[in-house]
Motif scaffolding. Sequence first.
Motif, PDB file in Angstrom:
ATOM      1  N   LEU A  29       0.608  -1.318  -0.042  1.00  0.00           N
ATOM      2  CA  LEU A  29       0.030  -0.106  -0.010  1.00  0.00           C
ATOM      3  C   LEU A  29       0.867   1.407   0.019  1.00  0.00           C
ATOM      4  O   LEU A  29       0.657   2.020  -0.851  1.00  0.00           O
ATOM      5  CB  LEU A  29      -0.963   0.071   1.284  1.00  0.00           C
ATOM      6  CG  LEU A  29      -1.738  -0.869   1.373  1.00  0.00           C
ATOM      7  CD1 LEU A  29      -2.782  -1.075   2.626  1.00  0.00           C
ATOM      8  CD2 LEU A  29      -2.898  -1.022   0.127  1.00  0.00           C
ATOM      9  N   GLU A  30       1.725   1.392   0.971  1.00  0.00           N
ATOM     10  CA  GLU A  30       2.573   2.714   1.068  1.00  0.00           C
ATOM     11  C   GLU A  30       3.940   2.235   1.665  1.00  0.00           C
ATOM     12  O   GLU A  30       4.114   1.390   2.709  1.00  0.00           O
ATOM     13  CB  GLU A  30       1.612   3.543   2.137  1.00  0.00           C
ATOM     14  CG  GLU A  30       2.166   4.959   2.171  1.00  0.00           C
ATOM     15  CD  GLU A  30       1.351   5.851   3.190  1.00  0.00           C
ATOM     16  OE1 GLU A  30       1.740   6.920   3.488  1.00  0.00           O
ATOM     17  OE2 GLU A  30       0.348   5.187   3.528  1.00  0.00           O
ATOM     18  N   SER A  31       4.903   3.035   1.283  1.00  0.00           N
ATOM     19  CA  SER A  31       6.057   2.753   2.059  1.00  0.00           C
ATOM     20  C   SER A  31       6.941   3.896   1.978  1.00  0.00           C
ATOM     21  O   SER A  31       6.844   4.935   1.135  1.00  0.00           O
ATOM     22  CB  SER A  31       6.748   1.552   0.888  1.00  0.00           C
ATOM     23  OG  SER A  31       6.770   2.170  -0.395  1.00  0.00           O
ATOM     24  N   ARG A  32       8.225   3.895   2.656  1.00  0.00           N
ATOM     25  CA  ARG A  32       9.189   4.952   2.765  1.00  0.00           C
ATOM     26  C   ARG A  32      10.482   4.064   2.758  1.00  0.00           C
ATOM     27  O   ARG A  32      10.536   3.303   3.634  1.00  0.00           O
ATOM     28  CB  ARG A  32       9.193   5.794   4.110  1.00  0.00           C
ATOM     29  CG  ARG A  32       7.703   6.363   4.272  1.00  0.00           C
ATOM     30  CD  ARG A  32       7.594   7.481   3.428  1.00  0.00           C
ATOM     31  NE  ARG A  32       6.190   8.214   3.680  1.00  0.00           N
ATOM     32  CZ  ARG A  32       5.152   8.120   2.846  1.00  0.00           C
ATOM     33  NH1 ARG A  32       5.113   6.921   2.316  1.00  0.00           N
ATOM     34  NH2 ARG A  32       4.153   8.632   3.129  1.00  0.00           N
ATOM     35  N   GLU A  45       3.669  -0.374   4.484  1.00  0.00           N
ATOM     36  CA  GLU A  45       2.303  -0.912   4.941  1.00  0.00           C
ATOM     37  C   GLU A  45       1.450  -1.877   3.944  1.00  0.00           C
ATOM     38  O   GLU A  45       1.509  -1.586   2.592  1.00  0.00           O
ATOM     39  CB  GLU A  45       1.336   0.264   5.086  1.00  0.00           C
ATOM     40  CG  GLU A  45      -0.006  -0.151   5.712  1.00  0.00           C
ATOM     41  CD  GLU A  45      -1.022   0.817   5.920  1.00  0.00           C
ATOM     42  OE1 GLU A  45      -2.072   0.956   6.271  1.00  0.00           O
ATOM     43  OE2 GLU A  45      -0.682   2.158   5.140  1.00  0.00           O
ATOM     44  N   SER A 116       5.452  12.914   9.432  1.00  0.00           N
ATOM     45  CA  SER A 116       6.511  12.379   8.424  1.00  0.00           C
ATOM     46  C   SER A 116       7.725  13.608   8.711  1.00  0.00           C
ATOM     47  O   SER A 116       7.514  14.856   8.912  1.00  0.00           O
ATOM     48  CB  SER A 116       6.383  12.520   7.112  1.00  0.00           C
ATOM     49  OG  SER A 116       5.875  13.932   6.411  1.00  0.00           O
TER      50      SER A 116
END
Length: 170
Positions: A29-32, A45, A116
């Motif tokens: 879904l989402e990443s850093r 995520e 963030s």
Amino acid sequence: IVITVIGADRSGLVEEISKTVTACGGNWLESRLSHLGGQFAGMVEIAVASDRVEELKASLENLSGSGLSVMVREANEDSSGECDQVANIEIVGQDRQGIVSQISAAFAEFKANVESLDTECKSAPMSGEKLFEAKARVCIPAECDLNELRDKLEEIAADLMVDVSLGIEN
């Protein structure tokens, strides 16, 4: 679920993680993800059916054999509903010890939540001195007096000799 990963940086790490997620029916879904100090570090995520969570956790933890440290946590409810406003903050100045510490203490004092934070040090264009830059997205609760927070940040900026700008998202 949310995973954190860290290990010596090398080609193919993201593919290895993503194949593991896909093989267990997960959806990225989402990443850093970042290269920091010769290490690969990231947070991701992942959405996965409840009956496959344990399978995915076990598969991700097996990545330790390839030199990755993986930590898996159940995702919590999104806390963004507690935001009255969202502020985008930028900090620029000569690098010195304590910038993040002092700015984050101000956020904590006003019960603002850092959602963030991206920082980097680089050479200044003309002088070559170390330049510190930070960008933060901060959740401002209703009980926070935005003018008082702004004043506090400006006080810290003057003390540290950095520039701080605060903008509110619409």
